[in-house]
Structures are given as C-alpha cells and as structure tokens.
Design an enzyme around this catalytic site. Structure first.
Site, PDB file in Angstrom:
ATOM      1  N   GLU A  32      78.383  82.371 -17.948  1.00  0.00           N
ATOM      2  CA  GLU A  32      79.063  83.624 -18.246  1.00  0.00           C
ATOM      3  C   GLU A  32      79.939  84.153 -17.115  1.00  0.00           C
ATOM      4  O   GLU A  32      80.008  85.355 -16.884  1.00  0.00           O
ATOM      5  CB  GLU A  32      78.031  84.700 -18.641  1.00  0.00           C
ATOM      6  CG  GLU A  32      77.277  84.327 -19.907  1.00  0.00           C
ATOM      7  CD  GLU A  32      76.282  85.385 -20.335  1.00  0.00           C
ATOM      8  OE1 GLU A  32      76.127  85.576 -21.556  1.00  0.00           O
ATOM      9  OE2 GLU A  32      75.649  86.033 -19.466  1.00  0.00           O
ATOM     10  N   ASN A  33      80.610  83.248 -16.430  1.00  0.00           N
ATOM     11  CA  ASN A  33      81.600  83.682 -15.447  1.00  0.00           C
ATOM     12  C   ASN A  33      82.917  83.899 -16.169  1.00  0.00           C
ATOM     13  O   ASN A  33      83.598  82.942 -16.530  1.00  0.00           O
ATOM     14  CB  ASN A  33      81.733  82.620 -14.350  1.00  0.00           C
ATOM     15  CG  ASN A  33      82.951  82.881 -13.470  1.00  0.00           C
ATOM     16  OD1 ASN A  33      83.436  84.018 -13.383  1.00  0.00           O
ATOM     17  ND2 ASN A  33      83.441  81.828 -12.840  1.00  0.00           N
TER      18      ASN A  33
END
Lengths: 495, 495
Positions: free
Chosen positions: A130-131
């Site tokens: 989830e970057n």
C-alpha cells in the site's frame, strides 16, 4: 490448532513496537511507550519455539512508515523540514521512506543488523504494501533521481529500494518475505510473496518460480463468518499450476490487523474463526462440510476457553458494563443476531481514534453470531422443504424473544447511556420479531396478507438491513424469504 | 474493598506450602511440590504492601500438623516409629506435634528464626485450633510428662507449648496471634485472639485485656448468603463491653478455607460475599439495608470482573464443559436456583479427595444464587401484601421456565455424563415449576384445591428440599408458602 508461524507486524503508521538498542529514538518517539523490549521479544520467541511455532517479524516499508519518521523525518520523502507525529487514525497515509536518500539505507543497515540478530528465524518480512507514492510523486529530488537512473515508475523505484534492503537481510542470513507489491520477476527466487490480493497473484508468482503464502480469504479482522474462510484454499480446485508449481504455495495465514482490538476483545476476533482457517490449511481440499465445521468449532471454542482464552467470557462482562449493571438477557438476544460491520467500514460508520476505549456494543458483538446462524439454517431448511409447520413453534418462540427483547431493551437503555447509539437496533429487533410473527401467522393458516403487506414489510426490512452503530442484523435475508413465502405459499405449497 | 490484611494459612494436614531453606524436607516432602518459594512469597508481600495490605502468615500447630510430620515423624505425638503421609481428606486428624519433645522445639526454633525474617509483618499466627489431643491421650511418655510438671489437661499442655513457641516469635520481634484455643488468661496481653467461636469468646478475652479479631460469622467458605455475613458485627448491638474494651476488638476476617476450590472456582467462592464482609467491617453498625447491599453488590461484582476476577465468567465456561458442549440455557436456569450445600457437609454428601478435579455441578454452582434470591423476594412481597395478582404473570413465566428447563435438562443429560449425578435435580426443577403453576392457578381463580392437594405438594417439596449431589434448591420454602396461600386464600384475602 497446529498453526506454526507467528507473523508479527511490528511497525506501522500508528506505532513502532520493537525496542532497538542502536536507534532507541525509533521506539521511544514512535510508540507512546507501548513497545516490546528485546527481552520480552526473546521471551515470546522462546515461548513460541517451545510450542513448535516460528516467529517471523515484519518491519513494514517503505510505506506505512509514519512511526519511523517521527524520530527520523530526514529519511521521509516529504517536503524538506516536514515533521511527523504518530498517526491516530486507521487507513493508508502518505509518509514514506525516501529510497533515494543514503541516510535511509544507513539507518536501515544498522537496524537490520540488529534485528537479524534479535530474531532467529530464517525469514524476515519487509511489508511493502500500500505505498501509494504520493510523497514520491511530489518530490522533485526523487523525480530527478528516477530520471537519472532510468527508473520508470514508483513500482520500479520500490523494487530498487527492496533490492538494497535485500542486501541487509542477506548479510544477516535472512530470506526476504513481503506483500504482493514487492513482487518483481527479477528478484532472487528465494524471496517469498505474501499475498493479500489472492490466489491468482500467488499463482502467477509461483509460475515464475517464487514461493508464496496466501492471506487473501483469511483476513479474520474483516468480521466475516468462519464458513467463508473455511472454503478458501491457497490452491483452488481449478488451479492451473503444475504439481511442481503447487509446491511453491507454502500455505496460508489468518491475518489479524489490530486497529479495533483491545486485550478484552482480541480473543473474540481471533478465536471465533482462526480454528476454521487452521483446519482448512491442514486438511484435504475436499473437507468442506460447513455444518460439521461449526459443530466442532463449538466444542473447540469451549476447550480454548478452558485453556484461558476469553472470546466467550468477556462478552458477558462487556454487556454488563454496557447495560450499566442491569440485566443483560435482552442485550444477549440482540447480540445473538447482530455482527460488527464487515470489511474496513467501521471507522467511517463510527469514527474513533486509536487511543479511544473499545467498549462499545460493536466491541462486545462478535462475528459469526450464533443466534443468526441457527435461525438462517432453520429458515433455509423450511424453504427448501417447503415445510413451515414442523418448526413453526420454535420459530414463533424466537420471534417472540426478539420482539420482547426489543421492548425490554428500550427500558434498559434508559439507564444505560453507553447503549444509546443502539436505540434504533432495539426498535429494529422488535420489528423483526413482529414481522416474523405476522409471517408465521400467514404461513400457519389459510389467511393471506393484503397486497400492500409484502411490499411494506420488505421495505421495512431494507431499512433494518442498513448498519447502525457499525452493527448489522444477520437475519434480514432469511426473514425476507419468510415474508415472500407467506405470500407465495399457495403457489409453492406441495399439496 | 479496603481489606488490609491477608491472613495466609500456610501449613495444614494436606500440605506444607512454604519453602524453608533450613529444613527443605518440610516443604519438599510435605507438599507434592505445591509450595510457594521464598521469592514468590516476597513477591506477594511486596505486591500486597504496594496496595496497603499486610501479610500475616499462619503456621498451624500443634494440631493440623500432618504435613509437618511427613518428613519429621520423630516430633509427632504418635507411637514411636509411626510414619505419616500427606492427608488427602478434609477434616480433623490426629497427627499432633509432641510438646514434650525437645526435638520439636529445636526444629521450631530454627523454623521461626527463618520465618520471622521472611515475613516482615509484626504479627505471626500459630493457629492452635482443633487439637483433639488423641495422640497426647494415648502417649504414655506425654502423660508422664504432664504428671511430672503438674499439667492437668490438654489445654494446659497446649498452653505450655504455646509459651515456648511465644519465645521464638518474640526473639524474631513478632506478636503472637492464634485461634480461640490458644487463649489462656496468663498469656502476655499483646497476644491476639482470633475467634472462630464467636463474639462472646472474643468479648471474654477483651474483658481480660486481650485484643481480638472475629472470623465467626464471616466464614465465606460455608456457602452462606452475603446477607448473613452482612448483619454480623464484631461488636454486636447488645455488647456488654466498655468503650475501652471495645477498642480491643480489632476487626474481622472473611475466612476462606480452600478444601474445595480450584483456580477456576476460587473467585466465585470469595468475591460473591467478601465485599459484604468488607462493607460491614468499614461501616457503622446501623448500615443494615440488605436489599441495597445486594443492589450494590451486583455492580461491584461487575467491576471486579472487569478488573480480571472470574467469579462470573468461569461459571458459563464450567457449565459448557458439564453440558458436553450442548446449549447451557436450561442448566443456567437450574444453577440460578440451586446452591452448594452449606457448612462442611460437602465431603459427606459427595466424597472426593484433595487431588480430585473440582469440575462438578457443585463447583459451577455458587452461593447466593440470584434467581432464587429474586424469586424469594417476590414471593415474600406477595405474601406480605396478600396480593397474588400484580406479579402473577412474572411468576408464571418463572415457573414455566423451571418446568421447561427441567424437561430440557433430561435431554441435555443424555449426552452429558458429568451431569448424571444431577438427574434428580432436573426432575425436581420440573416439579417445582409444575407445583408453582398449579398454585398460581388456584391463586388466580375461585378454584380451590382438593383437600389432599396441599399435603401432597408439601410432601413433594420436602423431598425436593433434600440435597442431591451436594446441591440444594433455595426456593422450596417460598414455594411452600405459595402452596399454603393457595389453600388459605379465602381466609386471608383482604376483601
């Protein structure tokens, strides 16, 4: 349960939970004091080892990194001089480690030198999930770096970062593990992919020679029923993987994110469904009898409680507190048919920060509400057999119970402020009971409802189906079926 | 609760529970390995001290001494060469220390030198209770010693023993405390009398200048209701003590003997009534509203549970185990109206040794059964107001609940071997419900029972009143009143 790996997520936007001797500012400034000392960690590792359980720590990076940059803003990818505080909300946040800054690697090299010593297991998890890259996109220095090195996008930049981290892990003798996002075909084949995305992503990696672990389908923090986890298999029936590729699927993980758990509630979030995941992972694919799973789960749940777990015991305690020491039987009837809202919608429906107490009705409520499950099973059998008389007395008692509990709850709530958010649920419970009794009246006699009855009841049930206080009734669909059946009985009746 | 002394009974016929460095054979041979190490004891003392609680240890002598003489038979008063094993039954046993043997004093001098160091409190308890002197009477050497010294009886011989022990305590800077039996007017006035016999014994000692603590009336192990403890005062209203003498009554103690408790059940034996004792001891004598005490007890009970005590939580766990994982609602109805047999009759009714598991229905049942208390209160109000209509629906629901739970329990028990001992209780519960419903039928209408009805029902209730599986129904007397009222209604009716 034969679960044999504890995957321990130790850093997040909301906290840096591991003591480091080299960089004590990381845990001291990043944790509100709530971190595990190295002695405690060693104790847990030994405790687990004595039970045949390995401990794989996760240090999530480059995203989910707010707690890192509270004490080290210089390695974040934000504006120069920007400072950070521990995140108090759940979700996905911007602070991301700067993969173009040598200071980042200097700190991480020292950090991993320490952690690869502290944790004896062969595997080390670097997160990577989830970057969203917002800080990267907005940072001219990072953009210039990418251009200079010919790095085309954020995924490639993260891979560049991962490869540098990989060296630190290898130096400490560790095999790297990370979420789907770290996957990149030219990584060394020993890297293990941990999939929150699903069997398909895992299969793709396996085809390219990577080992993997499945978490998608086993997220027990989402409040789904055990039955749903029970039928998820890391290698599905229709897999296209060869026997050799299948061997690369190492297993699965029951994933328990802890935004909304406290010491009082954690067991109820884990042990209500984890045994079903465990059985799935240790069973042939064709063991799929859900009724029998629930039958055994009941017994296993009792045995776990005798061992000291609190998934059942704490519920009555919490209900007594909510009821302000009044009788809890009506409240027990309510929680037997409601469940916490599914997936990650709790925060939207009922905002709280990470420091708030978890003592609401949603916290006392549990996934897989037994009363609802049994009711749904009973109704399903009635419908499928088209027999509404054999169990009609039982069902009437259930509906009477709902109706009366709903009324009683109105009284209880007058003296129980903590329950005021659930006032509509009490009214709804009463209505559910009344609708059920009306339907049984039609199903048990020759009487037929007037034309408007069905649409009025279905409309009412649609309203009741909407979550309130982040809780949902799990009996609405079955009740709709009964309403429909009570109108259509003539056409579907056997004789 | 403001209870500020832990009186810790550490030696008994069934176990020697304190580690001694000088005489390790005492705890090693006398405890099955279940003893507190000195480190653990220091930890407990510190934990208590941090909460303003003192720890007064008791080493019971010369009776209740079997565990002492397992390793040191030479200091027992039995036949020469007699050997002893740890006692496994509850009760009063013969093995008694030999007060005429210098070896006894040599051992005790060393023992107390060690214990007066280990325990920092000013007081030390030497027990002294229930020495029946059988070994003394049968021992010619002891009889000769008494003759030679002019000691007239066993009480005087015990006083001789106590005075020798007193020197060891004084040497360690301790004040001696002991049960009623140690009382002897020419003991030093600093000795504290601990009374299991009652206020009268305590008052007599106070008149002679001795301080005292009352336990009689506060034996919470006897399974009596909180109401009974609540109205016991160390200095009763009709005391004949002067103000100065009254000052010598230091307070009271909730006494919890532990023959029949396990880690699973101890909280339910202590915390169901101990708060009432605590309030009594910290309240003016005229605070005696029992209904209000129970109202507050309900809340306190919930708060204690939130702090981690298990008096409520473990009951459902134990019932689930007894029910062999079947639904426990019928069983809960049963335990809401039964209680463990009072006083020390459990062993006679349901023999077990100290090593047996405490997992029976009697262990899951608790004193002060709430359902019974509420029922009794409701019936008492009906009788006193001569109004059998206002609450008649409530009462009918209760009786219906008993009747149906009784029937349901017969099914449950078919698949729950651990409940077979309670089969008659299930039948009785059903009968209680039926009798109640019959009585309500007469009380609610003009119908009058036939002549034989009353005697038949009362006879049936007498049978039901007899304990089974060491459990008793606490609702029988009230039900008898209803039966009588349903016959006599005409003569007692107001109009």
């Amino acid at each position: 349960m034969k679960m044999n790996v504890l995957h321990w997520h130790l850093t997040e936007d909301q906290g840096f939970r591991v003591e480091t001797k080299k960089f004590p500012e990381l845990h001291l400034q990043g944790s509100d004091g709530n971190f595990y000392t190295q002695n405690e960690i060693r104790e847990i590792i030994n405790y687990a080892a004595n039970r045949g359980i390995r401990v794989v720590p996760e240090f999530d990076m480059p995203g989910h990194a707010t707690a890192w940059v509270v004490s080290h803003p210089e390695i974040a990818s934000g504006k120069p001089g920007e400072t950070y505080t521990i995140e108090r909300r759940p979700g996905i946040f911007d602070p991301t480690l700067d993969p173009t800054n040598e200071k980042t690697y200097k700190l991480l090299e020292g950090f991993f030198a320490e952690m690869t010593q502290l944790f004896p297991d062969k595997y080390m998890h670097i997160g990577g999930d989830e970057n969203e890259g917002k800080q990267w996109d907005a940072n001219q220095k990072i953009q210039a770096f990418m251009k200079e090195k010919g790095i085309k996008n954020n995924h490639e930049l993260q891979t560049y970062f991962n490869k540098r981290i990989l060296k630190f892990l290898q130096k400490g003798g560790k095999i790297m593990m990370g979420w789907d996002e770290i996957f990149q075909p030219d990584l060394p084949k020993e890297v293990v992919i941990h999939s929150w995305r699903g069997q398909k992503a895992l299969a793709e990696a396996a085809k390219l020679g990577f080992q993997g672990v499945l978490s998608n389908g086993f997220y027990i923090d989402l409040a789904f029923p055990a039955s749903q986890h029970y039928v998820t298999d890391p290698i599905p029936v229709d897999t296209t993987l060869t026997a050799e590729e299948q061997k690369r699927i190492l297993g699965g993980e029951a994933t328990m994110w802890s935004e909304w758990v406290s010491p009082e509630t954690i067991d109820s979030r884990v042990w209500t469904r984890a045994p079903a995941v465990a059985e799935r992972l240790w069973s042939p694919r064709d063991v799929t009898n859900i009724d029998d799973m629930y039958r055994r789960m009941e017994t296993i749940g009792n045995q776990l409680e005798e061992l000291g777990l609190t998934h059942r015991k704490n519920q009555t305690m919490m209900l007594r507190r909510l009821a302000n020491n009044q009788d809890i039987s009506a409240l027990q009837t309510l929680v037997s048919v409601i469940e916490p809202i599914k997936e990650y919608r709790r925060y939207q429906q009922r905002p709280q920060i990470m420091l708030d107490p978890l003592t609401g009705l949603i916290d006392a409520s549990q996934p897989d509400a037994k009363g609802a499950r049994e009711f749904n099973k009973m109704v399903a059998a009635m419908i499928s057999k088209n027999d509404f008389s054999t169990d009609s007395e039982k069902l009437k008692m259930i509906f009477t119970g709902w109706r009366d509990a709903g009324s009683e709850l109105e009284n209880v709530m007058q003296n129980a402020p903590a329950l005021h958010e659930a006032k509509q649920l009490a009214l709804d419970l009463k209505t559910l009971g009344e609708i059920g009794l009306e339907a049984m009246e039609f199903l048990g006699t020759d009487k037929t409802p007037v034309a408007e009855w069905r649409s009025a009841k279905l409309k009412s049930l649609d309203e009741i189906a909407k979550p309130k206080a982040a809780l949902e009734f799990m009996v609405v669909e079955s009740l709709k079926k009964l309403v429909n059946a009570s109108v259509e009985k003539r056409s579907t009746a056997k004789n």
